[in-house]
Scaffold this active site. Structure first.
Site, short mmCIF file in Angstrom:
data_model
loop_
_atom_site.label_atom_id
_atom_site.label_comp_id
_atom_site.label_asym_id
_atom_site.label_seq_id
_atom_site.Cartn_x
_atom_site.Cartn_y
_atom_site.Cartn_z
N CYS A 86 0.83 -1.21 0.00
CA CYS A 86 0.00 0.00 0.00
C CYS A 86 0.87 1.26 0.00
O CYS A 86 1.55 1.55 0.99
CB CYS A 86 -0.93 -0.03 1.21
SG CYS A 86 -1.75 1.54 1.56
N CYS A 94 -0.03 3.85 2.68
CA CYS A 94 0.42 3.35 4.00
C CYS A 94 1.89 3.72 4.22
O CYS A 94 2.28 4.15 5.31
CB CYS A 94 0.25 1.84 4.09
SG CYS A 94 -1.44 1.23 3.90
#
Length: 693
Positions: free
Chosen positions: A51, A54
């Site tokens: 991600c 993230c």
């Protein structure tokens, strides 16, 4: 002095730790216990390894001192990879379906609040505070359904739904609230976040309302924030047009968007004009025009805008399969990636750069890097495996280059999914590769992960389906390196051992195959040993060194025939017997005795083995040889019924005349008789060369 220095370094380390968010490696159960002890809620960062947002939060937000000051003081902070360990269970328990998601959980494990998506620290703290100060979502929902929330409370409920990621419910509550607001309410700063969320389209009534009252909002909200709202409205329309191929009528709006931009005060006009040019070319399916627009004045775009533009270019130019355009996009992306500072955008553009440089190449694209270390660093950046061709300057290498790597399917597969690198085992880094990976023959292909560990191995590349064997890289049940690691770690389940044996057979590791086959055989019971699942064990390549396996096959022949099929079983038995008998002729000091050969003859007769007549001839010939009979007359008698091309004449000739050279004439005479009985020109030519006729 050294002691003082140590204390000073320790203090620096302490400051470094407390200057950022202190995420602890705790299970949810351990975090709850700690939360009870410290009388704090839990702040749980739900992320994944792939991600991008993230990573941005981890590297750019949670490392800030202000983040550490807030989260370390108020929470027990924990990070969980949602694809590992307890992550999937946590995701299911709390309904995590987007990343990153930040959960606020009390010491009893009850969800207090949820915040979804990456955002600046100030916005994150504000979103967390909304949840901490508000009633629970369930309580709000009950009051909302009962019609007991006033406008201010409905606004608070909408904010809570928005930050928690419940988009559908937030939209419903927001629509309902917006319909109740008076124009005076809509001009209030209290409802600006709701207005801001709705003014996302250039054609929306909410944006028109903002533009009509721009002076008021700039005074109440701030000129920069209002300008950002208008800019984002342009961007939302143009991004869709660039990234996706929309219906033609959508692109008919472009002249109007251009006029609107020219006649209004909008931030980042130059960037938006460039986006319009790209959207226009996208709508016309004009790849050349798109690339021309992309290749000029890219400096007017910021990192976020470049990320969007290159994502659109990636999807658009891929449609044309034009190598020149693919290569051009790769070269532009390579140039621009060095100018991008945002790590998420840089990673995205870097992947596009190298993917398109390879896709635009004629043939397999081999990286022009000096060392394997550089290649592995590149693999880390692109999150790909390395396809390592370990070759030399021999004829086989040339044949592989000419016949395999020129195939379009092979080129497409390797260029798309791998970083391709060649190492000549006789030059440069060849010696290091030989030592590191134990490669002792050329033309072995290795697939390495980012750390340089072997993921897969392919040998005998010209035999079998090369593409299928490369694709095994992505299957944990077939990738050689994965299976090897499982074996080393102690996995000995029968199902796994079959997978491992299959992989070993493909890389032609005969010595390891034999050892693993013996190990597997010893672990099986009688029912398993005669089952189709483990029939592969009795292939001569596995059982050749194991008399126990061979004897088991022979002594349970009828049971095998019933379960596997007579033809299949008998063919394996014949191959095994041929292998055993041949070893007498080919191997000096063979342990087979005349009694052993007699037992084989009796076995063939007793079980009516298929092709038994020819097999018996070979057995009798081998028996004569083991009995040190050297007379041609005896061998000719034993060969009756055997096809001329199946007579092991050359082996007998070489072995017998090495002992009794005085028999040369009689063996030459028999050789001439065999030549006269042959019909295959190839065999005839071979015999004539062998006998020098």
């Amino acid at each position: 002095m050294k002691k003082l220095l140590s204390v000073f370094v320790g203090l620096l380390c302490s400051v470094a730790v407390f200057a950022q968010t202190d995420f602890q490696e705790l299970s949810l159960e351990e975090a709850c216990k700690k939360a009870k002890t410290e009388n704090k809620p839990i702040f749980l960062d739900c992320y994944t390894s792939w991600c991008g947002p993230c990573k941005m939060m981890a590297n750019e937000v949670f490392t800030l001192k202000e983040a550490g000051d807030y989260f370390n003081k108020n929470f027990v902070c924990v990070k969980t990879d949602m694809e590992k360990g307890g992550g999937p269970a946590i995701g299911k328990q709390y309904g995590v379906d987007a990343y990153p998601t930040f959960l606020i959980i009390n010491a009893n494990g009850k969800l207090m609040h949820k915040v979804v998506g990456a955002m600046p620290l100030e916005k994150l703290i504000e979103s967390v505070e909304i949840g901490l100060k508000a009633s629970s979502l369930a309580e709000y929902e009950a009051l909302y359904q009962a019609g007991k929330l006033d406008l201010t409370e409905q606004m608070a409920y909408w904010k809570l739904l928005s930050v928690s990621g419940d988009v559908v419910k937030a939209q419903s509550v927001g629509d309902n609230l917006w319909g109740k607001l008076t124009e005076k309410d809509k001009l209030s700063a209290a409802y600006w976040p709701l207005l801001q969320s709705r003014a996302t389209s250039l054609e929306s009534e909410e944006l028109k309302f903002v533009c009509a009252n721009r002076g008021h909002f700039e005074k109440e909200i701030g000129k920069e924030e209002v300008g950002d709202l208008i800019y984002n409205s342009f961007m939302s329309e143009l991004n869709l047009m660039i990234v996706y191929q929309l219906p033609a009528k959508k692109y008919d709006k472009i002249p109007g968007i251009r006029d609107l931009l020219e006649n209004n005060d909008v931030p980042r006009k130059d960037a938006l004009f460039k986006m319009i040019d790209l959207a226009e070319a996208r709508g016309k399916y004009d790849a050349t025009g798109f690339m021309d627009a992309l290749d000029t004045n890219l400096d007017v775009l910021n990192d976020s805008e470049k990320s969007w533009v290159f994502e659109g270019a990636n999807l658009f130019i891929s449609m044309f399969k034009d190598k020149a355009q693919l290569k051009r996009l790769g070269e532009i992306a390579i140039r621009e990636k060095e100018l991008i500072r945002d790590e998420v955008a840089k990673s995205k553009v870097t992947k596009i750069a190298f993917n398109f440089r390879r896709a635009g190449n004629d043939g397999v694209y081999w990286e022009n890097l000096k060392t394997l270390r550089e290649v592995l660093a590149q693999a880390e950046v692109e999150d790909k495996y390395v396809f390592l061709d370990c070759h030399n300057n021999g004829q086989t290498t040339k044949a592989i280059d000419d016949q395999l790597f020129t195939q379009k399917e092979v080129e497409d597969l390797l260029n798309k999914f791998f970083i391709n690198y060649r190492v000549n085992l006789e030059e440069g880094e060849g010696a290091k590769v030989i030592r590191r990976y134990g490669i002792n023959i050329p033309n072995v292909m290795l697939v390495l992960d980012k750390e340089g560990n072997v993921r897969h191995m392919i040998s005998n590349v010209m035999n079998g389906n090369f593409i299928e064997r490369v694709q095994e890289t992505f299957d944990d049940n077939k990738a050689f390196g994965v299976l090897e690691a499982r074996y080393v770690s102690g996995d000995r389940s029968p199902e796994f051992m079959v997978q491992y044996l299959t992989a070993l057979s493909k890389v032609a590791n005969s010595s390891k195959m034999a050892l693993v086959a013996v190990e597997l055989f010893a672990s099986l019971n009688d029912e398993q040993r005669t089952s189709p699942e483990f029939w592969m064990l009795y292939n001569p390549q596995f059982s050749g060194i194991s008399s126990e396996m061979k004897n088991y096959l022979f002594s349970h022949l009828q049971e095998f025939r019933e379960k596997i099929g007579t033809e299949k079983v008998d063919q394996t038995v014949v191959n095994q017997i041929y292998s055993d008998l041949s070893s007498v002729l080919y191997t000096q000091g063979s342990r087979y005795t005349v009694d052993d050969i007699n037992n084989i003859i009796q076995f063939i007769k007793r079980h009516d083995i298929q092709d038994s007549q020819q097999l018996l001839c070979i057995a009798n010939i081998t028996k004569l040889f083991k009995s040190k009979v050297h007379s041609v007359k005896d061998y000719k008698r034993a060969c009756k019924g055997l096809k001329p091309e199946n007579i092991p004449f050359a082996d007998l000739y070489a072995n017998i005349l090495a002992v009794e050279p005085e028999r040369t004439d009689e063996w030459n005479a028999w050789g001439k008789e065999i030549v006269e009985s042959l019909t295959d020109p190839g065999y005839i030519q071979w015999y004539k060369q062998f006998l020098q006729l």
